[in-house]
Design a protein around this motif. Structure first.
Motif, PDB file in Angstrom:
ATOM      1  N   UNK A 254      60.557  13.023  -8.976  1.00 58.19           N
ATOM      2  CA  UNK A 254      61.901  12.617  -9.391  1.00 58.19           C
ATOM      3  C   UNK A 254      61.955  12.424 -10.906  1.00 58.19           C
ATOM      4  N   UNK A 255      60.952  11.760 -11.456  1.00 58.18           N
ATOM      5  CA  UNK A 255      60.899  11.537 -12.905  1.00 58.18           C
ATOM      6  C   UNK A 255      60.830  12.866 -13.650  1.00 58.18           C
ATOM      7  N   UNK A 256      59.964  13.763 -13.200  1.00 53.86           N
ATOM      8  CA  UNK A 256      59.826  15.073 -13.848  1.00 53.86           C
ATOM      9  C   UNK A 256      61.129  15.866 -13.774  1.00 53.86           C
ATOM     10  N   UNK A 257      61.823  15.753 -12.641  1.00 54.66           N
ATOM     11  CA  UNK A 257      63.097  16.450 -12.458  1.00 54.66           C
ATOM     12  C   UNK A 257      64.136  15.939 -13.458  1.00 54.66           C
ATOM     13  N   UNK A 258      64.206  14.631 -13.618  1.00 50.53           N
ATOM     14  CA  UNK A 258      65.176  14.044 -14.554  1.00 50.53           C
ATOM     15  C   UNK A 258      64.838  14.441 -15.989  1.00 50.53           C
ATOM     16  N   UNK A 259      63.549  14.412 -16.327  1.00 53.97           N
ATOM     17  CA  UNK A 259      63.128  14.833 -17.666  1.00 53.97           C
ATOM     18  C   UNK A 259      63.510  16.284 -17.915  1.00 53.97           C
ATOM     19  N   UNK A 260      63.289  17.131 -16.915  1.00 53.38           N
ATOM     20  CA  UNK A 260      63.617  18.556 -17.034  1.00 53.38           C
ATOM     21  C   UNK A 260      65.118  18.764 -17.249  1.00 53.38           C
ATOM     22  N   UNK A 261      65.939  18.018 -16.497  1.00 56.99           N
ATOM     23  CA  UNK A 261      67.389  18.194 -16.584  1.00 56.99           C
ATOM     24  C   UNK A 261      67.983  17.480 -17.801  1.00 56.99           C
ATOM     25  N   UNK A 262      67.397  16.370 -18.201  1.00 55.89           N
ATOM     26  CA  UNK A 262      67.905  15.603 -19.336  1.00 55.89           C
ATOM     27  C   UNK A 262      69.058  14.710 -18.952  1.00 55.89           C
ATOM     28  N   UNK A 263      70.138  15.312 -18.513  1.00 54.04           N
ATOM     29  CA  UNK A 263      71.320  14.588 -18.051  1.00 54.04           C
ATOM     30  C   UNK A 263      71.634  15.038 -16.629  1.00 54.04           C
ATOM     31  N   UNK A 264      71.834  14.076 -15.730  1.00 54.92           N
ATOM     32  CA  UNK A 264      72.114  14.406 -14.338  1.00 54.92           C
ATOM     33  C   UNK A 264      73.424  13.775 -13.897  1.00 54.92           C
ATOM     34  N   UNK A 265      74.047  14.393 -12.908  1.00 53.97           N
ATOM     35  CA  UNK A 265      75.252  13.848 -12.280  1.00 53.97           C
ATOM     36  C   UNK A 265      75.080  13.992 -10.775  1.00 53.97           C
ATOM     37  N   UNK A 266      74.253  13.131 -10.158  1.00 56.50           N
ATOM     38  CA  UNK A 266      74.021  13.266  -8.718  1.00 56.50           C
ATOM     39  C   UNK A 266      75.302  13.039  -7.929  1.00 56.50           C
ATOM     40  N   UNK A 267      75.696  14.037  -7.162  1.00 55.83           N
ATOM     41  CA  UNK A 267      76.930  13.968  -6.394  1.00 55.83           C
ATOM     42  C   UNK A 267      76.649  14.355  -4.952  1.00 55.83           C
ATOM     43  N   UNK A 268      77.028  13.523  -3.988  1.00 54.84           N
ATOM     44  CA  UNK A 268      76.742  13.827  -2.584  1.00 54.84           C
ATOM     45  C   UNK A 268      77.285  15.187  -2.176  1.00 54.84           C
ATOM     46  N   UNK A 269      76.497  15.939  -1.446  1.00 50.19           N
ATOM     47  CA  UNK A 269      76.947  17.244  -0.954  1.00 50.19           C
ATOM     48  C   UNK A 269      77.763  17.110   0.328  1.00 50.19           C
ATOM     49  N   UNK A 270      77.700  15.931   0.949  1.00 53.13           N
ATOM     50  CA  UNK A 270      78.398  15.659   2.213  1.00 53.13           C
ATOM     51  C   UNK A 270      78.030  16.686   3.274  1.00 53.13           C
ATOM     52  N   UNK A 271      76.738  17.039   3.299  1.00 55.37           N
ATOM     53  CA  UNK A 271      76.280  17.986   4.323  1.00 55.37           C
ATOM     54  C   UNK A 271      76.150  17.313   5.684  1.00 55.37           C
ATOM     55  N   UNK A 272      76.202  15.968   5.714  1.00 59.40           N
ATOM     56  CA  UNK A 272      76.209  15.256   6.993  1.00 59.40           C
ATOM     57  C   UNK A 272      77.378  14.270   6.988  1.00 59.40           C
ATOM     58  N   UNK A 273      77.856  13.946   8.167  1.00 60.29           N
ATOM     59  CA  UNK A 273      78.945  12.981   8.292  1.00 60.29           C
ATOM     60  C   UNK A 273      78.998  12.469   9.723  1.00 60.29           C
ATOM     61  N   UNK A 274      79.706  11.381   9.910  1.00 64.42           N
ATOM     62  CA  UNK A 274      79.943  10.833  11.248  1.00 64.42           C
ATOM     63  C   UNK A 274      81.185  11.495  11.826  1.00 64.42           C
ATOM     64  N   UNK A 275      81.110  11.928  13.077  1.00 61.89           N
ATOM     65  CA  UNK A 275      82.275  12.525  13.740  1.00 61.89           C
ATOM     66  C   UNK A 275      83.418  11.507  13.727  1.00 61.89           C
ATOM     67  N   UNK A 276      84.585  11.891  13.219  1.00 59.94           N
ATOM     68  CA  UNK A 276      85.702  10.944  13.155  1.00 59.94           C
ATOM     69  C   UNK A 276      86.399  10.765  14.496  1.00 59.94           C
ATOM     70  N   UNK A 277      86.785   9.521  14.801  1.00 59.65           N
ATOM     71  CA  UNK A 277      87.597   9.256  15.997  1.00 59.65           C
ATOM     72  C   UNK A 277      88.262   7.887  15.837  1.00 59.65           C
ATOM     73  N   UNK A 278      89.389   7.724  16.508  1.00 61.00           N
ATOM     74  CA  UNK A 278      90.131   6.459  16.477  1.00 61.00           C
ATOM     75  C   UNK A 278      89.450   5.428  17.380  1.00 61.00           C
TER      76      UNK A 278
END
Length: 328
Positions: A254-278
């Protein structure tokens, strides 16, 4: 095992008796000393480790990059989250490079990460070594396992035990989150899936797809994880087929990844979710009071602070956070 993070000290007291030149344990009893703000530091120990202590502080305060958004874990057991997203992106970054030119280069590559601390709170701005330790608190080493479709779904079903079974017709308050360790709630990046909390344990993973296609039982994947999970920790995997057993710490990746990128903007991909229901009654979960205004600040729909660490979640509104481009 007196306590984690130095919160207490365990002692065993022995009364010894010397009989004919031989020592025997006459009696014994245990004692637990709690460490809090009233305990004074031993001056001789403070002086003995002063140099190493100050060097450690300098190290953990060293900046490694910048995040343009806060990285918080307060809702990480309810909705896709920046913490697990960052860990997964870093692990995939490492594994893609590692497998270049190998027999595994063309295989579907996934990554699993859990919210080890749901109280993780890294403000926007400089990311320091200490923040990486907050995001990934354990000294795990990076491992990669090969699984088929059946094993992958079984892994996810184990993770889905994070939730209680919800009865939509009940007018009583229902707790969404089960008594389940957050470090066992893996989010697997690279696939899409939903969790139907109306269903019993073992029958909750639905709409499981890879690149838009339903995952078949005989499909094979590489999953980046850690030595704990690859070794059977949490009972997600049994006799895992480990294709990479690295000595590199996940946290270092994780540290090496951040160093490589310099600036990061981690944003959820929302590849998982809870099935919606009332639901007829309220669905609730507990988190920190520090997150009372977080949902509003981050623009998260469907989560409302009630008070005294309690939050209400509307599963229909919660689903509105998921972009249509990634919904199943």
């Amino acid at each position: 095992m007196a306590g984690s993070w130095g919160n207490s000290l365990g002692l065993i007291h022995f009364q010894l008796l010397n009989r004919d030149g031989k020592w025997e344990v006459f009696s014994s009893f245990p004692q637990l000393w709690y460490v809090d703000e009233t305990i004074e530091a031993a001056s001789e120990i403070v002086e003995a480790v002063k140099e190493q202590h100050e060097a450690t502080i300098d190290y953990v305060m060293a900046p490694v990059g910048i995040t343009t958004v806060p990285i918080t874990g307060y809702f990480s057991r309810v909705i896709d989250n920046e913490v697990t997203q960052l860990v997964n992106e870093a692990q995939l970054w490492y594994a893609r490079d590692y497998f270049k030119g190998t027999e595994f280069e063309g295989m579907p590559l996934l990554s699993a990460a859990a919210p080890f601390r749901t109280s993780t709170n890294v403000e926007a701005g400089d990311i320091r070594i200490m923040n990486a330790a907050d995001i990934y608190i354990y000294s795990n080493t990076l491992h990669v396992v090969r699984v088929n479709g059946i094993e992958l779904k079984g892994w996810l079903e184990k993770c889905a035990e994070n939730f209680n079974q919800i009865d939509p017709s009940s007018t009583e308050d229902q707790n969404l989150l089960a008594r389940f360790s957050s470090y066992n709630f893996d989010i697997i990046e690279g696939i899409n899936y939903q969790i139907d909390v109306r269903n019993p344990v073992g029958q909750r993973i639905v709409e499981l797809t890879y690149e838009g296609e339903e995952i078949e039982d005989d499909m094979e994947f590489l999953v980046v994880t850690n030595n704990y999970r690859a070794g059977g920790g949490g009972y997600h995997l049994v006799d895992a087929d480990i294709v990479l057993s690295s000595t590199v710490e996940n946290r270092s990746v994780i540290i090496d990844y951040i160093i490589e990128k310099g600036t990061i903007t981690p944003s959820p991909s929302f590849n998982w979710s809870i099935v919606p229901f009332e639901t007829a009654g309220r669905i609730t979960f507990t988190s920190s009071d520090e997150a009372a205004t977080l949902a509003e600040e981050l623009g998260i729909k469907g989560i409302k602070y009630i008070g005294d660490r309690l939050f209400e979640v509307d599963l229909v509104e919660l689903a509105e956070n998921v972009p249509q481009t990634v919904s199943n």
